[in-house]
Design a protein around this motif. Structure first.
Motif, short mmCIF file in Angstrom:
data_model
loop_
_atom_site.label_atom_id
_atom_site.label_comp_id
_atom_site.label_asym_id
_atom_site.label_seq_id
_atom_site.Cartn_x
_atom_site.Cartn_y
_atom_site.Cartn_z
N ARG A 81 1.19 -1.37 -0.23
CA ARG A 81 -0.31 0.27 0.32
C ARG A 81 0.62 1.32 -0.06
O ARG A 81 1.19 1.11 1.12
N ILE A 82 0.72 2.33 -0.91
CA ILE A 82 2.09 3.41 -0.91
C ILE A 82 0.91 4.42 -1.01
O ILE A 82 -0.67 4.26 -1.75
N ILE A 83 1.63 6.03 -0.74
CA ILE A 83 0.43 7.42 -0.67
C ILE A 83 1.40 8.01 -1.56
O ILE A 83 3.15 7.97 -1.40
N ILE A 84 0.90 8.29 -3.12
CA ILE A 84 1.97 9.70 -3.11
C ILE A 84 0.96 10.41 -4.01
O ILE A 84 0.29 10.23 -4.91
N ASP A 85 1.31 11.35 -2.82
CA ASP A 85 0.55 12.97 -2.87
C ASP A 85 1.60 14.19 -2.60
O ASP A 85 3.01 13.62 -2.31
N ASN A 86 1.47 14.91 -3.10
CA ASN A 86 2.10 16.49 -2.40
C ASN A 86 2.31 16.47 -0.83
O ASN A 86 3.21 17.81 -0.90
N GLU A 87 2.09 16.10 0.18
CA GLU A 87 2.42 16.10 1.17
C GLU A 87 3.31 16.90 1.93
O GLU A 87 4.02 17.19 2.71
N TYR A 88 4.65 15.34 1.53
CA TYR A 88 6.07 15.94 0.86
C TYR A 88 7.14 16.37 0.39
O TYR A 88 8.04 16.06 0.61
N MET A 89 6.11 17.39 -0.35
CA MET A 89 7.29 16.85 -1.46
C MET A 89 7.78 18.88 -1.58
O MET A 89 6.37 18.73 -2.00
N ARG A 90 8.50 18.82 -1.67
CA ARG A 90 8.50 20.39 -1.17
C ARG A 90 9.56 20.99 -2.19
O ARG A 90 10.17 20.06 -2.94
N ASN A 91 9.15 22.18 -2.68
CA ASN A 91 9.86 23.28 -3.48
C ASN A 91 10.73 24.00 -3.60
O ASN A 91 9.79 25.15 -2.46
N GLU A 92 11.92 23.88 -2.82
CA GLU A 92 12.90 24.45 -2.83
C GLU A 92 13.74 25.63 -3.75
O GLU A 92 14.75 26.06 -3.45
N SER A 93 12.71 25.46 -5.12
CA SER A 93 14.00 25.73 -6.08
C SER A 93 13.55 27.38 -6.46
O SER A 93 12.02 27.55 -5.99
N SER A 94 14.00 27.83 -7.53
CA SER A 94 13.59 29.74 -7.73
C SER A 94 12.31 28.79 -9.17
O SER A 94 12.04 29.62 -9.59
N SER A 95 11.96 28.11 -9.15
CA SER A 95 10.92 27.92 -10.56
C SER A 95 9.92 27.87 -9.93
O SER A 95 9.51 27.18 -8.18
N VAL A 96 8.83 27.94 -10.13
CA VAL A 96 7.51 28.42 -9.47
C VAL A 96 6.27 26.60 -10.34
O VAL A 96 6.28 26.80 -11.87
N VAL A 97 6.23 25.88 -9.04
CA VAL A 97 6.36 24.70 -10.03
C VAL A 97 4.79 24.28 -9.01
O VAL A 97 5.30 24.57 -7.40
N ASN A 98 3.68 23.68 -9.69
CA ASN A 98 2.31 23.01 -8.93
C ASN A 98 3.33 21.74 -8.39
O ASN A 98 2.63 21.11 -9.47
N THR A 99 3.37 20.92 -7.15
CA THR A 99 3.82 20.20 -6.81
C THR A 99 3.00 18.72 -7.41
O THR A 99 2.65 17.96 -7.03
N ASN A 100 1.33 19.12 -6.29
CA ASN A 100 0.36 18.34 -7.07
C ASN A 100 0.42 17.73 -9.25
O ASN A 100 0.14 16.65 -9.12
N MET A 101 0.86 18.44 -9.46
CA MET A 101 1.15 17.80 -10.95
C MET A 101 2.04 17.01 -11.11
O MET A 101 1.89 16.49 -11.81
N LEU A 102 3.01 16.82 -10.31
CA LEU A 102 4.35 16.48 -10.43
C LEU A 102 3.72 14.85 -9.79
O LEU A 102 3.57 13.62 -10.20
N THR A 103 2.19 15.08 -8.51
CA THR A 103 2.34 13.62 -7.46
C THR A 103 0.67 13.00 -8.04
O THR A 103 1.18 11.54 -8.63
N ASP A 104 0.52 13.67 -8.86
CA ASP A 104 -0.74 12.96 -9.28
C ASP A 104 -0.47 12.52 -9.91
O ASP A 104 -1.30 11.42 -10.96
N ARG A 105 0.34 13.33 -11.24
CA ARG A 105 0.39 12.13 -12.82
C ARG A 105 1.17 10.63 -12.17
O ARG A 105 0.70 9.53 -12.97
N LEU A 106 2.80 11.36 -11.28
CA LEU A 106 3.24 9.64 -11.30
C LEU A 106 2.13 8.85 -10.99
O LEU A 106 2.18 7.74 -11.43
N ARG A 107 1.06 8.86 -9.35
CA ARG A 107 0.06 8.10 -9.40
C ARG A 107 -1.04 8.00 -10.02
O ARG A 107 -0.71 6.76 -9.99
N ILE A 108 -1.25 8.45 -10.79
CA ILE A 108 -1.98 8.14 -11.95
C ILE A 108 -2.04 7.83 -12.91
O ILE A 108 -2.70 5.64 -13.27
N GLU A 109 -0.76 7.31 -13.93
CA GLU A 109 0.49 6.33 -14.04
C GLU A 109 0.40 5.41 -13.51
O GLU A 109 0.80 4.37 -14.04
N LEU A 110 1.31 5.36 -12.51
CA LEU A 110 2.17 3.99 -11.51
C LEU A 110 0.13 3.10 -11.29
O LEU A 110 0.22 2.11 -11.46
#
Length: 213
Positions: A81-110
């Protein structure tokens, strides 16, 4: 004013109005360019040094393949059982990124590609699930058709990650360069050990005047 003069004046005004309408119909008041659909996995007409759609597609595709090749995640007799969401996905970069886009796409494709070899826990929906469980236990609704459990599903592993960057700029010509690093790690939710790690890195350069939102 005489009646004839009045009629002539109104006739002239009407003719002028028709002329203006006709001219206005020939004027192109549109600005910019027509909107077109673009392939999200390719570089579009507007691009800069930040993380963009083609990068999100490439990052999540690579991480998905790496996870599916890991026997601890996709080779167990009992699917983890796996949890993939953006709760512990941190953006410390200078790029503006909605981390939900990363975790949502990864979870759905997986979820699609693993075909039952992984079970995904929707922890962000825990409140919704608990509300329905309470209605069932209180007798407000029946028990449904699936099953009844003592508690909601606990997770074996949970995704964590971090986005970092290093920027440089050439003041002579305004060229900007950005090195971006995106790390993913799957953490054992009992021991705290890391059972899988993935890294994606890239560097872009250009005269960046793109605004990210």
């Amino acid at each position: 004013m005489k009646m004839g003069t009045t009629k002539a004046l109104f006739a002239g005004m009407a003719a002028a109005s028709l002329l203006l309408v006709g001219c206005a119909g020939q004027i192109d008041n549109t600005r910019g360019k027509a909107t077109v659909y673009e392939d999200a996995s390719t570089t579009g007409r507007v691009g800069g040094v930040g993380i963009e759609s083609q990068d999100i597609v490439a990052i999540t595709d690579q991480m998905m393949r790496d996870m599916l090749a890991n026997r601890m995640l996709a080779g167990r007799d009992i699917p983890p059982r796996i949890i993939i969401d953006n709760e512990y996905m941190r953006n410390e970069s200078s790029s503006v990124v909605n981390t939900n886009m990363l975790t949502d796409r990864l979870r759905i494709e997986l979820n699609r590609a693993s075909n039952g070899r992984m079970i995904f826990v929707g922890r962000e929906y825990a409140g919704m699930v608990q509300q329905e469980r309470d209605l069932k236990r209180d007798g407000a609704v029946d028990g449904g058709t699936i099953r009844s459990t003592v508690a909601q599903a606990g997770a074996d592993y949970r995704l964590a990650g971090r986005i970092t960057s290093l920027d440089a700029s050439d003041r002579s010509d305004g060229t900007q360069s950005r090195y971006s690093q995106i790390s993913f790690e799957m953490v054992d939710m009992e021991l705290g050990t890391i059972v899988w790690s993935g890294l994606y890195e890239m560097r872009k350069a250009g005269r960046d005047d793109v605004v990210y939102r």
